[in-house]
Design an enzyme around this catalytic site. Structure first.
Site: not given
Ligand code: FAD
Length: 502
Positions: A442
């Site tokens: 997280h």
């Molecule tokens: C294994 C795991 C289990 C989890 N379980 C839960 C759960 O059960 N419930 C819950 O509430 N939360 C859970 N989480 C946390 C939750 O999924 C995250 O907090 C949330 O998805 C984060 O969203 P975000 O948009 O910040 O980042 P992300 O969803 O990580 O998105 C970032 C995106 O940017 C892309 N990216 C990064 N750098 C670049 C670049 N240089 N160029 C182009 N693209 C790029 C990545 O590939 C990715 O697609 C879990 C996370 C993981 C990893």
């Protein structure tokens, strides 16, 4: 590529929301750019298979730096790399934090991000049928279900939790955010629903939305204090695209901090170490990394634990370690698998009562290891770095064990394997916690909202001192909230989309 009004970097949880919401206006041209592929292995759709996605082709494959608080262990630190980002590999738990957490954000300088401010956006994101409509949405893209086909072990765990005094609450995402409840998940007809499934795929038919997978952003382009575009690579070929209005950085807590620093926005001394020209000295970029520390007590089972069709934890409890606390500070997560570090031998047929601190004190960082965008950054969540977290984890362990030892679980419990029923002394329990604590995945906080010198974005998520650039993802959270983070990221992105469109 053509030029766009908005370029969204990262098609993760937040990026999918932004792309879908901003492209609702047919006059607005949106490019969503993603390093990962358009799709992943079939196991991505199968809820109980989520742990197998860690280290797979749809994970960035990060690891932490050695963690002194956990005996120097290096932990895998998965982040989704595919459309949907981490929502495509996560455990699908859908939980809001306690309202007190968001209200504390406001007190720390994040005006407009309190629970009542976010409530309409939590509701806008979800489709949760049959709940209290004062708190729950019914029209949103993310379908929320409460465990169907509840595992028989989870029924016994519910009885155990009640036996030791935890109140049953009908809906942890509703009015009463304390007690034990069936977990809400994003599982639809037995399959994962990622943010790409919920938001992006329905929107991708629009002619004003371009989705570009397999395109890795290498840095932002900046001119006279304004972010003008991005430089990215496809199959090793460098390309460049402009945004006439804004670049929206949604690369996640690790990726957004790394990209800002590669682009000269971050702690000046650190950037100079890598000969990166400093565009804006923002010492808060990459600081303040937080995660929930997770550990568990593992039991061998007296009878075969049947396989599940869900994501291994139908039941969850939000509890207080002390009655005088304003909100729950510990999460108990009842797992139908033996969940422990591979370094320890667990039972082949067993289960775990997991425990996690919802409001840890430890703060870590994301730092560059190189000015080369292809080199993974140094990730230091600093688990148990603050002594108070170690003591609180021992308290949480005792709460987990209390439930695990309840009479209601006698028919399942063959014996406590980890740490072992004889391990009861405070010092031994501290040592056990150090050996087993790892990430709950997280990660938040590396580009936090605020107006103090260590904040990175203002209350409208605009990067301080740079025009035309916002960060919209988990990194903007001022501190971690008291729940799994996905639902909150969606609500942040929903509110951001409204602010941007305005
Ligand atoms: C294994 C795991 C289990 C989890 N379980 C839960 C759960 O059960 N419930 C819950 O509430 N939360 C859970 N989480 C946390 C939750 O999924 C995250 O907090 C949330 O998805 C984060 O969203 P975000 O948009 O910040 O980042 P992300 O969803 O990580 O998105 C970032 C995106 O940017 C892309 N990216 C990064 N750098 C670049 C670049 N240089 N160029 C182009 N693209 C790029 C990545 O590939 C990715 O697609 C879990 C996370 C993981 C990893």
């Amino acid at each position: 590529m053509r030029s766009f009004d908005y370029v969204v970097v990262g098609a993760g949880s937040a990026g999918c929301v932004l792309a879908a919401r901003l492209s609702e206006d047919p006059r607005t041209r949106v490019l969503l750019i993603e390093a990962g592929a358009a799709d992943g292995p079939e196991s991505m759709a199968i809820p109980p298979a989520w742990p197998t996605l860690i280290g797979s082709s749809v994970d960035w494959g990060y690891v932490t730096v050695p963690q002194p608080g956990t005996n120097g262990l290096v932990h895998p630190y998965p982040r989704g790399k595919v459309l949907g980002g981490s929502s495509s590999i996560n455990a699908m738990a859908f939980l809001r934090g306690h309202r007190a957490g968001y209200d504390a954000w406001v007190r720390n300088g994040a005006a407009g991000w309190g629970y009542d401010d976010l409530l309409p956006f939590f509701k806008r994101a979800e489709r949760a049928a049959g709940r209290d409509s004062d708190y729950r949405g019914t029209e949103g893209p993310m379908v929320v279900s409460s465990a169907e086909n509840v595992h028989p072990l989870a029924h016994a765990c519910l009885d155990a939790a009640v036996e030791v005094g935890h109140p049953v609450t009908a809906d942890l995402n509703g009015k009463e955010q304390e007690g034990v409840a069936w977990l809400d998940t994003n599982i639809v007809d037995g399959a994962r629903q990622s943010a790409a499934d919920g938001y992006l795929h329905p929107a991708s038919v629009r002619s004003n939305l371009t989705v570009a997978p397999n395109a890795t952003v290498r840095r932002l382009t900046l001119s006279a204090g304004r972010c003008t575009g991005i430089e990215y690579s496809v199959d090793g070929e460098l390309r460049w695209v402009e945004a006439s209005r804004e670049i929206l950085l949604s690369a996640g807590t690790i990726g957004s901090a790394q990209l800002l620093m590669l682009s000269g926005i971050g702690p000046a001394d650190h950037l100079r170490e890598f000969h990166i020209d400093v565009v804006a000295d923002l010492p808060g970029v990459g600081a303040n990394l937080q995660d929930h520390p997770l550990a568990g007590i593992t039991y061998s089972s007296a009878k075969p634990v049947p396989p599940t069709t869900n994501q291994h934890s139908d039941l969850i409890a939000m509890v207080r370690s002390r009655p005088d606390l304003p909100a729950p500070d510990v999460q108990l997560v009842f797992l139908d698998i033996a969940y422990h570090p591979p370094t320890l031998a667990g039972p082949t047929n067993g289960y775990t009562v997991g425990f996690s601190l919802m409001l840890p004190h430890s703060r870590g960082s994301v730092r560059l290891a190189s000015s080369d965008p292809d080199t993974a950054p140094l990730i230091n969540p600093n688990f148990l770095g603050d002594e108070r977290d170690l003591a609180a984890m021992v308290t949480a362990l005792r709460l987990a064990r209390e439930a695990g030892e309840a009479q209601a679980l006698a028919q399942w419990r063959s014996g406590e394997v980890l740490p072992g029923a004889a391990v009861r002394d405070d010092g031994e329990l501290r040592e056990y916690v150090r050996r087993v604590t790892g990430p709950y995945f997280h990660a938040v906080g590396t580009c936090r909202i605020g107006h103090d010198p260590l904040s990175v974005v203002d209350t409208e998520l605009r990067v301080h001192g740079i025009e035309g650039l916002r960060v919209v993802d988990a990194s903007v959270m001022p501190h971690i909230i008291g729940a799994n983070t996905h639902a909150t990221v969606l609500a942040i992105a929903e509110r951001a989309a409204t602010l941007i469109a305005r």
